[in-house]
Design an enzyme around this catalytic site. Structure first.
Site, PDB file in Angstrom:
ATOM      1  N   ASP A  39       0.823  -1.216   0.000  1.00  5.34           N
ATOM      2  CA  ASP A  39       0.000   0.000   0.000  1.00  5.34           C
ATOM      3  C   ASP A  39       0.851   1.257   0.000  1.00  5.34           C
ATOM      4  O   ASP A  39       2.028   1.203   0.354  1.00  5.34           O
ATOM      5  CB  ASP A  39      -0.808   0.043   1.301  1.00  5.34           C
ATOM      6  CG  ASP A  39      -2.149  -0.604   1.121  1.00  5.34           C
ATOM      7  OD1 ASP A  39      -2.384  -1.162   0.047  1.00  5.34           O
ATOM      8  OD2 ASP A  39      -2.951  -0.538   2.069  1.00  5.34           O
ATOM      9  N   LYS A  61      -3.948   2.921  -3.198  1.00 10.30           N
ATOM     10  CA  LYS A  61      -5.087   3.594  -3.813  1.00 10.30           C
ATOM     11  C   LYS A  61      -4.851   5.080  -4.000  1.00 10.30           C
ATOM     12  O   LYS A  61      -5.690   5.787  -4.496  1.00 10.30           O
ATOM     13  CB  LYS A  61      -6.338   3.358  -2.969  1.00 10.30           C
ATOM     14  CG  LYS A  61      -6.821   1.928  -3.104  1.00 10.30           C
ATOM     15  CD  LYS A  61      -8.112   1.725  -2.368  1.00 10.30           C
ATOM     16  CE  LYS A  61      -8.396   0.240  -2.197  1.00 10.30           C
ATOM     17  NZ  LYS A  61      -9.227  -0.031  -1.049  1.00 10.30           N
ATOM     18  N   MET A 174      -8.516   9.256   8.778  1.00 13.97           N
ATOM     19  CA  MET A 174      -8.971   9.709   7.459  1.00 13.97           C
ATOM     20  C   MET A 174     -10.018  10.814   7.571  1.00 13.97           C
ATOM     21  O   MET A 174     -11.004  10.824   6.836  1.00 13.97           O
ATOM     22  CB  MET A 174      -9.538   8.509   6.670  1.00 13.97           C
ATOM     23  CG  MET A 174      -8.470   7.460   6.372  1.00 13.97           C
ATOM     24  SD  MET A 174      -9.166   5.862   5.825  1.00 13.97           S
ATOM     25  CE  MET A 174      -9.627   5.110   7.395  1.00 13.97           C
TER      26      MET A 174
END
Lengths: 258, 258
Positions: A39, A61, A174
């Site tokens: 990641d 991502k 987040m």
């Protein structure tokens, strides 16, 4: 092509960013990997533990040129296990905390691939700790609540509203994009003066922090130019940060000067 | 005696029990320790990383013959740093989660001793993960709440009552002695059928689990003879444990047979 005789997946938590915060077990998994899917949040230095023949794929991502769909990642894990053998799926923090690690494991298992989980040091606990903020302290609080701001729907999590009415230390992952909205929730629970810390790049040399209160933190974040990835910590324990009193003092000075 | 010229303390999280779940940084700290003060919950195998000259002291609050007061531990840390140099204070799990690690660090710092924190893998997250229970899963829940049952007053934490009314996965540490009382709180929030797992000795070869619902878990814990140290997990995510459907099925069979 003949599939590998022993396809298997180890889901490894890389920890908050500092490569030395991976576990010994996680390091050993990488040392025996035939392929690694990693990641954006997992430290690149960890790839150096891998043997020379190991295939390394960035499936992050964000940050990269290509944005991978979750379904693509699931498929790649299975494809690599069948092609190469031992796949290490390396994820930032702990792989079972808001990481979709569970989905990846189940997808592989349903296709007959053996899986193992190696937990990691979660950013939710360790990033505040590395700034000297313990999530619980005897006499101050008895619990902490970890939540994400971003739901798949794009809505703000309803749990933040519940958490704001509790006495727990609240850790929001987040959430930086929505910090203004989040602080409004705390204000509507009459928590204007509860201390808040926002920590970017926790555990790395680029670590930055903004300190303030529910009322002031949005401005502090702008002044300190804090950007994602960042963690928001709300609760009385934030006062224990070594710079907090200085910060509070500065606020008084600034207010008096207005 | 002349005090050591460079007294310092590293507070290290040992992880949930499996010695390979310590971080590389934690292992390196032990390798350079002149003295180690360790807890009952920290794996003894970790002491093998220490150099030959290192002094090793068990200051665990249970399991041993002597029960150490927190003030005695604080004093010992400072004494050892001044006498030997680099003290590693090794604690089970993460040292800042219900561990009093913060108090120990502050006590040492106030006496002019340099301190460092090395986070550990918290049992609160990793023990469920190692049983295949993720604390959050997209579409099921958005947060988890970690609390302790045991307060210094001996009272049950009020936060458990708040948590029981939320949609978070709830992890209760040090709660086995009070599990009946805790489940009553969930029942009074009309959560009779929410799944519950109780995990003893997580990450070790002696790991044991009891699975059930709020209504049945006390009986399951007795039947499986689960003892402390154990972690209680309450929430829909518990259903994802590989044995859960079998368990639910067994309940149906047993109820039909009554």
């Amino acid at each position: 092509m003949k599939p590998h005789h022993n396809p298997r997946v180890t889901l490894v938590g890389a920890g908050p960013g500092d490569p030395e915060l991976i576990s010994i077990k996680g390091m050993k998994a990488i040392q025996s990997a035939d392929a690694i899917l990693y990641d954006a949040l997992a430290g690149k230095e960890l790839l150096d533990f891998a043997p020379a023949h190991c295939t390394k794929l960035n499936v992050g991502k964000r940050g990269g040129c290509i944005s991978h769909q979750q379904s693509t990642i699931n498929g790649l894990i299975v494809h690599c296990a069948n092609k190469y053998g031992h796949v290490v799926r390396l994820k930032g923090g702990d792989p079972f905390v808001f990481g979709r690690g569970y989905e990846e494991i189940v997808y592989a298992e349903e296709r007959g691939i053996k899986t193992t989980v190696v937990p990691g040091i979660s950013s939710s606990i360790s990033v505040p700790a590395l700034e000297g903020i313990p999530l619980t302290v005897r006499g101050i609080n008895e619990s902490f609540w970890v939540t994400t701001a971003t739901l798949s729907s794009g809505e703000l999590s309803n749990d933040i509203k519940l958490a704001a009415s509790s006495s727990a230390t609240i850790v929001i992952l987040m959430g930086l994009q929505k910090i203004k909205e989040i602080m409004e929730i705390f204000k509507s629970n009459d928590k204007h003066h509860v201390p808040v810390a926002v920590i970017q790049n926790g555990s790395l040399s680029t670590q930055k922090i903004a300190l303030g209160h529910v009322d002031t933190i949005v401005q502090e974040v702008q002044q300190q130019q804090i950007a994602s990835p960042a963690i928001i910590v709300v609760g009385e324990v934030v006062k224990l940060h070594k710079d907090f009193e200085r910060e509070a003092f500065m606020q008084m000075v600034l207010q008096a000067a207005q």
